[in-house]
Design a protein around this motif. Structure first.
Motif, PDB file in Angstrom:
ATOM      1  N   ARG A  26       0.833  -1.213   0.000  1.00 43.20           N
ATOM      2  CA  ARG A  26       0.000   0.000   0.000  1.00 43.20           C
ATOM      3  C   ARG A  26       0.869   1.266   0.000  1.00 43.20           C
ATOM      4  O   ARG A  26       0.545   2.243  -0.668  1.00 43.20           O
ATOM      5  N   GLN A  58      -7.490  -2.891  -5.016  1.00 40.17           N
ATOM      6  CA  GLN A  58      -7.024  -1.655  -4.378  1.00 40.17           C
ATOM      7  C   GLN A  58      -7.122  -0.518  -5.382  1.00 40.17           C
ATOM      8  O   GLN A  58      -6.916  -0.725  -6.582  1.00 40.17           O
ATOM      9  N   THR A 263      -2.686  -3.825   9.401  1.00 42.99           N
ATOM     10  CA  THR A 263      -3.926  -3.190   8.956  1.00 42.99           C
ATOM     11  C   THR A 263      -4.079  -3.270   7.438  1.00 42.99           C
ATOM     12  O   THR A 263      -5.197  -3.404   6.932  1.00 42.99           O
ATOM     13  N   GLN A 264      -2.964  -3.200   6.723  1.00 45.69           N
ATOM     14  CA  GLN A 264      -3.046  -3.312   5.262  1.00 45.69           C
ATOM     15  C   GLN A 264      -3.533  -4.694   4.838  1.00 45.69           C
ATOM     16  O   GLN A 264      -4.336  -4.832   3.917  1.00 45.69           O
ATOM     17  N   HIS A 267      -7.172  -4.841   5.540  1.00 47.11           N
ATOM     18  CA  HIS A 267      -7.903  -4.007   4.574  1.00 47.11           C
ATOM     19  C   HIS A 267      -8.184  -4.789   3.294  1.00 47.11           C
ATOM     20  O   HIS A 267      -9.259  -4.676   2.705  1.00 47.11           O
ATOM     21  N   ARG A 273     -13.239  -0.837   5.330  1.00 48.44           N
ATOM     22  CA  ARG A 273     -12.008  -0.077   5.115  1.00 48.44           C
ATOM     23  C   ARG A 273     -11.233  -0.034   6.423  1.00 48.44           C
ATOM     24  O   ARG A 273     -11.761   0.375   7.457  1.00 48.44           O
ATOM     25  N   VAL A 274      -9.991  -0.470   6.402  1.00 47.55           N
ATOM     26  CA  VAL A 274      -9.141  -0.493   7.587  1.00 47.55           C
ATOM     27  C   VAL A 274      -7.978   0.467   7.349  1.00 47.55           C
ATOM     28  O   VAL A 274      -7.239   0.311   6.379  1.00 47.55           O
ATOM     29  N   THR A 275      -7.835   1.467   8.219  1.00 46.88           N
ATOM     30  CA  THR A 275      -6.802   2.474   8.026  1.00 46.88           C
ATOM     31  C   THR A 275      -5.889   2.537   9.239  1.00 46.88           C
ATOM     32  O   THR A 275      -6.257   2.114  10.347  1.00 46.88           O
ATOM     33  N   HIS A 311     -15.863   1.130   8.459  1.00 44.00           N
ATOM     34  CA  HIS A 311     -14.523   1.711   8.574  1.00 44.00           C
ATOM     35  C   HIS A 311     -13.987   1.421   9.969  1.00 44.00           C
ATOM     36  O   HIS A 311     -14.663   1.668  10.969  1.00 44.00           O
TER      37      HIS A 311
END
Length: 381
Positions: A26, A58, A263-264, A267, A273-275, A311
């Motif tokens: 990412r 992505q 987290t990526q 995601h 959505r994981v940030t 999210h």
């Protein structure tokens, strides 16, 4: 290009160095997009990585705010010009993308775009993604495209290096996954060897105690004392094995990089959505970093499996000599008091124990329909 040769070469060199500096996929995608937009002086840039179902696994943008991106809605599908680029693997340079017969419109919140430059990112025969630029920041000839043939050549060079950087990042993440799998396999063997024998002995001793309760209570009492001792030994073995589970990535990369990678991966694996966001956090004592990672993993697991969140945000910030971790979801939430009364814990007890064990503090804020925030603060070294 509007830049001179020396400044142009410097910009290309900076872009290539930036791409090679990152190992997580990412981060590489974001760097490619930002570098392309800056290098070609475009208003907007995007990079899409296709999945196997007609969409994008992505899609990274630059030049669009988080609020705009959220308003735009779901990721685009592989249709129109995007699909053509992925299928034909050829560059597309258009004076006005809206006039192209393949143009199928965009969502109401989407920014307005005219001149367009896009090309696929390929490694060998595989198309890894497609890179798009729109709205060149320059005076455009009447009815002409702001992007030039030189821009297309420059973007092609960038795309070739982007393919290498992206491939390396994928290989790096796969090697990490293999390392984790090997570590789990090793732990499984150790748990079997170290704990299963004690559990087997505990079971036999408990059966013996049950048989002696009526005819020889004193001997039964001795057997039960042995059960307690065996259970304590088994708990110690399990605790020692869990201590050894400190991830290699945590030792090598530290808490920030490990949380970002984790987290990526989540995601990509979940529809939510994981940030991840970090601000000013330096290295913490090893025990505190491990505790924070475990709490983050437990909180993420709860949010992604039980809350129906759209999210989930992981935020790590410096606070005094220590740090504070927050895992925030916009899911259904719950009543913490009702959970306690019902005897369900959602991992909250273990998270509190981890925080207490390193001198930290855990707080939980949640209510039905209001989402959940798990916060853990540690004092630092």
């Amino acid at each position: 290009m509007s830049q001179g040769p020396r400044s142009g070469l410097t910009a290309v060199s900076a872009a290539l160095l930036a791409m090679s500096r990152h190992l997580e996929v990412r981060d590489v995608l974001k760097t490619i997009v930002a570098s392309a937009r800056e290098l070609l002086d475009a208003e907007y840039a995007a990079l899409g990585v296709p999945d196997d179902h007609g969409g994008f696994a992505q899609f990274v943008v630059d030049g669009v705010s988080d609020e705009q991106w959220k308003a735009i809605g779901p990721l685009p599908r592989q249709h129109g010009i995007l699909a053509a680029m992925l299928r034909k693997a050829e560059p597309e340079r258009l004076a006005d993308v809206r006039q192209d017969p393949r143009f199928e419109g965009w969502p109401a919140a989407h920014p307005d775009m005219s001149d367009f430059l896009g090309l696929p990112i390929r490694y060998g025969d595989e198309t890894l993604g497609a890179l798009f630029l729109a709205n060149k920041k320059c005076a455009k000839p009447q009815g002409g495209c702001g992007f030039t043939e030189d821009d297309e050549d420059l973007l092609s060079i960038l795309a070739q290096h982007a393919a290498i950087a992206l491939t390396n990042a994928r290989l790096y993440e796969r090697s990490r996954e293999l390392t984790i799998a090997e570590e789990r396999s090793r732990l499984a063997h150790e748990l079997h060897d170290a704990v299963s024998q004690k559990l087997f002995s505990l079971r036999l001793t408990a059966q013996a105690a049950a048989a002696l309760v009526d005819r020889d209570p004193s001997r039964a009492k001795g057997e039960l004392q042995q059960v307690a001792a065996l259970a304590a030994e088994a708990a110690d073995e399990l605790r020692a094995a869990v201590v050894e589970l400190r991830p290699a990535a945590l030792d090598e990369d530290g808490l920030v990089a490990t949380l970002r990678t984790h987290t990526q991966v989540l995601h990509r694996a979940h529809s939510a959505r994981v940030t991840f966001e970090s601000n000013g956090v330096r290295a913490l004592p090893a025990s505190q970093e491990e505790a924070m990672l475990r709490v983050a993993q437990e909180a993420l697991h709860n949010a992604l499996r039980h809350s129906e969140a759209g999210h989930v945000a992981v935020v790590l910030e410096k606070r005094g000599a220590g740090a504070v971790l927050r895992v925030i979801d916009d899911g259904g939430g719950f009543d913490p008091h009702a959970i306690r009364r019902a005897g369900r814990h959602l991992g909250l007890v273990s998270m509190r124990d981890r925080a207490d064990g390193v001198g930290g503090q855990l707080t939980v804020e949640s209510a039905p329909g209001k989402g959940t925030t798990i916060e853990m603060e540690v004092p630092g070294g």
